[in-house]
Design an enzyme around this catalytic site. Structure first.
Site, PDB file in Angstrom:
ATOM      1  N   SER A 137       0.877  -0.971   0.155  1.00 59.19           N
ATOM      2  CA  SER A 137       0.388  -0.532  -0.128  1.00 59.19           C
ATOM      3  C   SER A 137       0.730   1.354   0.128  1.00 59.19           C
ATOM      4  O   SER A 137       1.801   1.414   0.486  1.00 59.19           O
ATOM      5  CB  SER A 137      -0.977   0.247   1.427  1.00 59.19           C
ATOM      6  OG  SER A 137      -2.001   1.469   1.073  1.00 59.19           O
ATOM      7  N   TYR A 139      -3.118  -0.799  10.036  1.00 55.86           N
ATOM      8  CA  TYR A 139      -2.759  -0.849   8.434  1.00 55.86           C
ATOM      9  C   TYR A 139      -1.818  -0.884   8.460  1.00 55.86           C
ATOM     10  O   TYR A 139      -1.175  -1.357   7.250  1.00 55.86           O
ATOM     11  CB  TYR A 139      -4.015  -0.398   7.752  1.00 55.86           C
ATOM     12  CG  TYR A 139      -4.416  -0.692   5.707  1.00 55.86           C
ATOM     13  CD1 TYR A 139      -4.688  -1.920   6.379  1.00 55.86           C
ATOM     14  CD2 TYR A 139      -3.863  -0.050   5.438  1.00 55.86           C
ATOM     15  CE1 TYR A 139      -4.626  -2.008   4.485  1.00 55.86           C
ATOM     16  CE2 TYR A 139      -3.542   0.140   4.102  1.00 55.86           C
ATOM     17  CZ  TYR A 139      -3.914  -0.949   3.418  1.00 55.86           C
ATOM     18  OH  TYR A 139      -4.211  -1.036   2.215  1.00 55.86           O
TER      19      TYR A 139
END
Length: 256
Positions: free
Chosen positions: A144, A158
């Site tokens: 990401s 995350y």
């Protein structure tokens, strides 16, 4: 670029979003694709799309990547059926709506680590012996933007998990390059996928349309897989031109 005809690709999180798009693009390039995910119905939809386009689905393997015994068994079965895995796409991942320090629960934190970090480790470990034996293999980890830039929006769990994926990928290249194995961490900014439905604040259709689309991510996965075996993109950071993190620095009249 490599001809991928006949290569065996295993894609996790293949029922929707980036995983489904990657599986479809790899199949379109001639790969035999094994699809994994937690829900059978979306996997069957991806399989139908691949078959309708003339591609080959080598198997559908329901899988919770956080379950190490389940992953080990899935890897054993895939190798027993097909002899090898040439390409592994670790795409399965989650975030949660209540993600910030004041309200993230221990259970949600543990789930993010179990799926986003442990799942990548378990699936990679399951295929490495076969890749070592054949002296080749490609591992593509969907990390990401939050794995490169610390992000408030994505939350501490995350962000930490995706940083771990980037680090694991680089370490894989350090250790396994002598065995012809390469790893790529793809680090996308905002992509219009079902994970956006988990955002605390719903996204507008206009904002979703400006994001990178799943089909574009599928092409990116395919590009990394098709590189000549002597070459690897260790880390690829990709995002929309209308990057909301950048746009926030502007006023309606231009840069502040």
């Amino acid at each position: 670029m490599q001809d991928l005809t006949g290569k065996l690709a295993w894609v996790t999180g293949a029922g929707t979003g980036i995983g489904a798009a990657g599986a479809e693009k790899l199949a379109g390039a001639g790969c035999r694709v094994v699809l994994s995910g937690r829900r059978m119905e979306p996997l069957e939809e991806t399989a139908t799309a691949i078959r309708n386009a003339g591609g080959t689905v080598a198997g559908i393997v329901p899988l919770d990547v956080a379950d190490r015994d389940m992953v080990a068994k899935a890897g054993e079965n895939i190798l027993a059926d097909h002899g090898t895995v040439d390409i592994l796409v670790n795409n399965a991942g989650i975030n949660v709506p209540r993600r910030h320090w004041p309200d993230v629960s221990h259970d949600d934190w543990d789930a993010m680590m179990a799926i986003n970090v442990n799942g990548v480790f378990y699936c990679t470990q399951a295929v490495l012996p076969a890749m070592r034996a054949q002296k080749s293999g490609t591992v593509i980890n969907i990390a990401s933007w939050a794995g490169v830039h610390v992000s408030f929006l994505t939350g501490p769990g995350y962000t930490a998990a995706k940083h771990a994926v980037v680090a694991m990928t680089e370490n894989l290249n350090m250790e396994e390059c002598i065995n012809g194995i390469r790893g790529t961490a793809i680090c996308p900014g905002e992509v219009s996928t079902p994970i956006m439905d988990k955002r605390p604040v719903p996204m507008s259709a206009e904002d979703r349309a400006r994001m990178t689309q799943t089909d574009e991510m599928g092409e990116t996965i395919l590009f990394c897989a098709k590189l000549p075996e002597r070459t690897v993109i260790n880390q690829l950071v990709i995002g929309p031109v209308w990057n909301r993190g950048y746009v926030a620095n502007h006023t309606k009249d231009g840069p502040e």
